[in-house]
Design a protein around this motif. Structure first.
Motif, PDB file in Angstrom:
ATOM      1  N   ASP A  45       0.825  -1.200   0.000  1.00 29.57           N
ATOM      2  CA  ASP A  45       0.000   0.000   0.000  1.00 29.57           C
ATOM      3  C   ASP A  45       0.865   1.258   0.000  1.00 29.57           C
ATOM      4  OD1 ASP A  45      -2.200  -1.656   0.170  1.00 29.57           O
ATOM      5  OD2 ASP A  45      -2.238  -1.611   2.361  1.00 29.57           O
ATOM      6  N   GLU A  46       0.245   2.368  -0.373  1.00 29.98           N
ATOM      7  CA  GLU A  46       0.927   3.656  -0.271  1.00 29.98           C
ATOM      8  C   GLU A  46       1.242   3.926   1.203  1.00 29.98           C
ATOM      9  OE1 GLU A  46       1.894   5.987  -2.613  1.00 29.98           O
ATOM     10  OE2 GLU A  46       1.506   4.347  -4.013  1.00 29.98           O
ATOM     11  N   PRO A  47       2.375   4.577   1.483  1.00 26.31           N
ATOM     12  CA  PRO A  47       2.708   4.856   2.880  1.00 26.31           C
ATOM     13  C   PRO A  47       1.641   5.720   3.537  1.00 26.31           C
ATOM     14  CG  PRO A  47       4.146   6.080   1.396  1.00 26.31           C
ATOM     15  CD  PRO A  47       3.389   5.105   0.556  1.00 26.31           C
ATOM     16  N   ILE A  48       1.243   5.334   4.737  1.00 27.60           N
ATOM     17  CA  ILE A  48       0.227   6.071   5.488  1.00 27.60           C
ATOM     18  C   ILE A  48       0.848   6.543   6.794  1.00 27.60           C
ATOM     19  CG2 ILE A  48      -2.026   5.933   6.622  1.00 27.60           C
ATOM     20  CD1 ILE A  48      -2.765   3.725   4.644  1.00 27.60           C
ATOM     21  N   PHE A  49       0.818   7.840   7.015  1.00 25.40           N
ATOM     22  CA  PHE A  49       1.400   8.392   8.236  1.00 25.40           C
ATOM     23  C   PHE A  49       0.464   8.121   9.405  1.00 25.40           C
ATOM     24  CE2 PHE A  49       2.270  12.024  11.124  1.00 25.40           C
ATOM     25  CZ  PHE A  49       3.592  11.719  11.399  1.00 25.40           C
ATOM     26  N   THR A  50       0.970   7.431  10.406  1.00 23.02           N
ATOM     27  CA  THR A  50       0.183   7.106  11.589  1.00 23.02           C
ATOM     28  C   THR A  50       0.824   7.801  12.784  1.00 23.02           C
ATOM     29  OG1 THR A  50       1.458   5.061  11.818  1.00 23.02           O
ATOM     30  CG2 THR A  50      -0.667   4.909  10.711  1.00 23.02           C
ATOM     31  N   PRO A  51       0.347   8.992  13.122  1.00 21.84           N
ATOM     32  CA  PRO A  51       0.997   9.769  14.180  1.00 21.84           C
ATOM     33  C   PRO A  51       0.901   9.110  15.546  1.00 21.84           C
ATOM     34  CG  PRO A  51      -1.085  10.788  13.526  1.00 21.84           C
ATOM     35  CD  PRO A  51      -0.825   9.680  12.555  1.00 21.84           C
ATOM     36  N   SER A  52       1.990   9.149  16.251  1.00 25.96           N
ATOM     37  CA  SER A  52       2.049   8.680  17.632  1.00 25.96           C
ATOM     38  C   SER A  52       3.026   9.570  18.372  1.00 25.96           C
ATOM     39  CB  SER A  52       2.513   7.223  17.705  1.00 25.96           C
ATOM     40  OG  SER A  52       2.833   6.856  19.037  1.00 25.96           O
ATOM     41  N   TYR A  53       2.650   9.967  19.572  1.00 24.65           N
ATOM     42  CA  TYR A  53       3.519  10.862  20.334  1.00 24.65           C
ATOM     43  C   TYR A  53       4.887  10.239  20.573  1.00 24.65           C
ATOM     44  CZ  TYR A  53       4.957  14.288  23.808  1.00 24.65           C
ATOM     45  OH  TYR A  53       5.648  15.272  24.478  1.00 24.65           O
ATOM     46  N   GLY A 111      19.219  20.612   8.059  1.00 23.67           N
ATOM     47  CA  GLY A 111      18.936  19.181   8.129  1.00 23.67           C
ATOM     48  C   GLY A 111      17.446  18.990   8.289  1.00 23.67           C
ATOM     49  N   TYR A 112      17.037  17.749   8.491  1.00 22.07           N
ATOM     50  CA  TYR A 112      15.619  17.434   8.599  1.00 22.07           C
ATOM     51  C   TYR A 112      15.441  16.333   9.637  1.00 22.07           C
ATOM     52  CZ  TYR A 112      15.671  19.781   4.078  1.00 22.07           C
ATOM     53  OH  TYR A 112      15.883  20.694   3.069  1.00 22.07           O
ATOM     54  N   VAL A 113      14.317  16.376  10.333  1.00 24.91           N
ATOM     55  CA  VAL A 113      13.976  15.336  11.296  1.00 24.91           C
ATOM     56  C   VAL A 113      12.830  14.518  10.713  1.00 24.91           C
ATOM     57  CG1 VAL A 113      13.234  14.819  13.651  1.00 24.91           C
ATOM     58  CG2 VAL A 113      14.709  16.808  13.206  1.00 24.91           C
ATOM     59  N   VAL A 114      13.011  13.207  10.667  1.00 21.11           N
ATOM     60  CA  VAL A 114      11.993  12.321  10.110  1.00 21.11           C
ATOM     61  C   VAL A 114      11.719  11.209  11.105  1.00 21.11           C
ATOM     62  CG1 VAL A 114      13.710  10.897   8.884  1.00 21.11           C
ATOM     63  CG2 VAL A 114      11.329  10.893   8.115  1.00 21.11           C
ATOM     64  N   GLU A 115      10.459  10.857  11.256  1.00 19.99           N
ATOM     65  CA  GLU A 115      10.121   9.725  12.114  1.00 19.99           C
ATOM     66  C   GLU A 115      10.548   8.438  11.426  1.00 19.99           C
ATOM     67  OE1 GLU A 115       6.118   9.702  13.483  1.00 19.99           O
ATOM     68  OE2 GLU A 115       6.275  11.674  14.452  1.00 19.99           O
ATOM     69  N   ASN A 116      11.143   7.547  12.193  1.00 21.02           N
ATOM     70  CA  ASN A 116      11.679   6.312  11.609  1.00 21.02           C
ATOM     71  C   ASN A 116      10.606   5.505  10.895  1.00 21.02           C
ATOM     72  OD1 ASN A 116      14.080   7.102  12.719  1.00 21.02           O
ATOM     73  ND2 ASN A 116      14.109   5.575  14.342  1.00 21.02           N
ATOM     74  N   HIS A 117       9.413   5.457  11.471  1.00 20.79           N
ATOM     75  CA  HIS A 117       8.369   4.645  10.844  1.00 20.79           C
ATOM     76  C   HIS A 117       7.958   5.218   9.495  1.00 20.79           C
ATOM     77  CE1 HIS A 117       4.284   6.497  10.774  1.00 20.79           C
ATOM     78  NE2 HIS A 117       4.851   7.366  11.572  1.00 20.79           N
ATOM     79  N   TRP A 118       7.982   6.553   9.340  1.00 20.26           N
ATOM     80  CA  TRP A 118       7.625   7.162   8.064  1.00 20.26           C
ATOM     81  C   TRP A 118       8.703   6.903   7.019  1.00 20.26           C
ATOM     82  CZ3 TRP A 118       3.879   8.419   5.165  1.00 20.26           C
ATOM     83  CH2 TRP A 118       4.031   9.301   4.087  1.00 20.26           C
ATOM     84  N   LEU A 119       9.960   7.079   7.401  1.00 20.13           N
ATOM     85  CA  LEU A 119      11.055   6.762   6.486  1.00 20.13           C
ATOM     86  C   LEU A 119      10.989   5.298   6.068  1.00 20.13           C
ATOM     87  CD1 LEU A 119      13.672   7.345   4.986  1.00 20.13           C
ATOM     88  CD2 LEU A 119      14.905   7.136   7.151  1.00 20.13           C
ATOM     89  N   GLY A 120      10.743   4.414   7.020  1.00 22.27           N
ATOM     90  CA  GLY A 120      10.632   2.990   6.703  1.00 22.27           C
ATOM     91  C   GLY A 120       9.480   2.692   5.760  1.00 22.27           C
TER      92      GLY A 120
END
Length: 414
Positions: A45-53, A111-120
């Motif tokens: 599936d297309e990547p889906i951003f699932t926000p979590s604190y 630079g940029y900060v990316v959540e690991n799950h989104w990059l993955g």
């Protein structure tokens, strides 16, 4: 027995990035590769951003942006990236500070900060959409043995309780710092313990972070605060707090209110008041280097090759530069119809990478030791050095370019 030109062991961010770097030319080169991962992979599936604190994040240097643009991934990644426009460096109890500004360096961001799950997810989506004659994804699969032969490598796999074998001209081990396969092959590594742990968590401030990243040096060790994406109205930042082994348990035992009070006392109020903290994680800090990064038909990549102190956030960026450089080598040799696993070529690859590795590792290691030393003379020099850096634009530019990964040889991705 299935035959491949390349088998990548490990589908994490480094292994997946290597595969993505090769995908644009795989068809034209008739490059057959397989990626083997021990954990299940998400679907196509297309990547889906699932926000979590509590999602963990990685800092990407500005130089890495170019690499992901060339892979065709940057547009998808930037949907959930937080730019770093300012880096603020200071030492607790000292007047010396320095500030690096994106506008001063004529770049869109430092630079940029990316959540690991989104990059993955973005990397995995790219791989899943390109499964076919030139890419095979195998997960969850365990590599139980690797036998190096004159005609190529033979891999023994455990797939759903059954044994399977693969043959590959070149094997890349990108299976992390705890690689059991590396130990099985007798590849030694040196370890230098810092007698410290990194405590990692997400925290909130009572005001917007204004895209500022902080590196705050304290008597206990460095403390980094990275700007992150807001979640449910929380101004969220990623915290990396370096603690001595003897202090870690005391800080972990604090409740949230006491933890935030201790953090506030160590960090100060320059970013605002800390109002919330999420789940806390920790891991020991050490400098780990593999004694062999290549053998005939074999490359050790990423944390399996080198694991750094996170003080400058350079570990993943160094690994990604290595992955792209290896992709360049594979492309060049495949185009010339040369063996991918040739030992001489792989040794030349390591030599070409050595300067980048040495410079990045030394910067991380020496900076950590300089700012944690209790020597009175060094403590005085640290403050003077930060003040001097702040007042000397050419020195700031050199420092900024090193932090952004822009003083490294440009990757080609031909």
């Amino acid at each position: 027995m299935q035959q491949y030109d390349l088998v990548i062991i490990g589908g994490g961010m480094v292994g997946a990035s290597l595969a993505c770097a090769l995908l644009p030319t795989a068809k034209a080169l008739n490059l057959r590769m397989a990626l083997v991962e021990a954990q299940p992979l998400p679907g196509a599936d297309e990547p889906i951003f699932t926000p979590s604190y509590d999602n963990r994040s990685t800092a990407l240097a500005q130089g890495v942006r170019t690499l992901y643009e060339r892979m065709g991934l940057w547009q998808a990644l930037q949907a959930h990236l937080t730019p770093i426009n300012t880096i603020h460096v200071s030492e607790r109890g000292r007047f010396g500070t320095t500030r690096l500004q994106a506008e001063d360096e004529a770049v869109p961001a430092l630079g940029y900060v990316v959540e690991n799950h989104w990059l993955g997810q973005v990397l995995n989506s790219q791989l899943q959409c390109n499964v076919g004659p030139w890419l095979t994804l195998m997960a969850p699969v365990e590599v139980t043995a690797l036998e190096q032969r004159a005609g190529g490598n033979r891999l023994q796999l455990q797939v759903n309780g059954e044994q399977q074998r693969l043959q590959a001209d070149l094997v890349v081990m990108a299976d992390g710092g705890r690689s059991s396969l590396r130990e099985q092959l007798g590849i030694g590594y040196s370890v230098q313990s810092y007698d410290q742990h990194a405590l990692v968590a997400n925290v909130s401030l009572d005001r917007p972070h204004r895209n500022i990243a902080y590196e705050r040096f304290t008597q206990d060790g460095p403390l980094a605060l990275l700007p992150g994406e807001s979640i449910n109205g929380h101004n969220r930042c990623g915290l990396v707090w370096t603690l001595g082994d003897d202090e870690l348990d005391r800080v972990l035992a604090l409740d949230d209110a006491a933890f935030l009070a201790r953090l506030q006392e160590r960090f100060g109020y320059r970013a605002g008041r800390f109002t919330a903290v999420g789940e806390r994680y920790h891991y020991p800090l050490k400098l780990s280097l593999a004694e062999e990064q290549v053998r005939a038909g074999l490359v050790v990549l990423g944390n399996a090759a080198h694991a750094l102190h996170p003080i400058a956030g350079q570990g993943y960026n160094l690994a990604l530069r290595g992955a792209v450089a290896l992709a360049d080598l594979i492309i060049a040799r495949k185009r010339a119809d040369l063996a991918l696993g040739d030992l001489t070529a792989l040794q030349e690859f390591v030599e070409q990478r050595r300067q980048d590795q040495f410079r990045t590792i030394q910067f991380s290691d020496r900076t950590m030791k300089l700012f944690t030393s209790h020597n009175p003379l060094l403590r005085a020099l640290r403050g003077s050095g930060l003040q001097l850096l702040e007042s000397c634009p050419p020195a700031k530019t050199l420092f900024a370019r090193a932090a952004m990964g822009l003083d490294q040889p440009a990757a080609r991705l031909r």
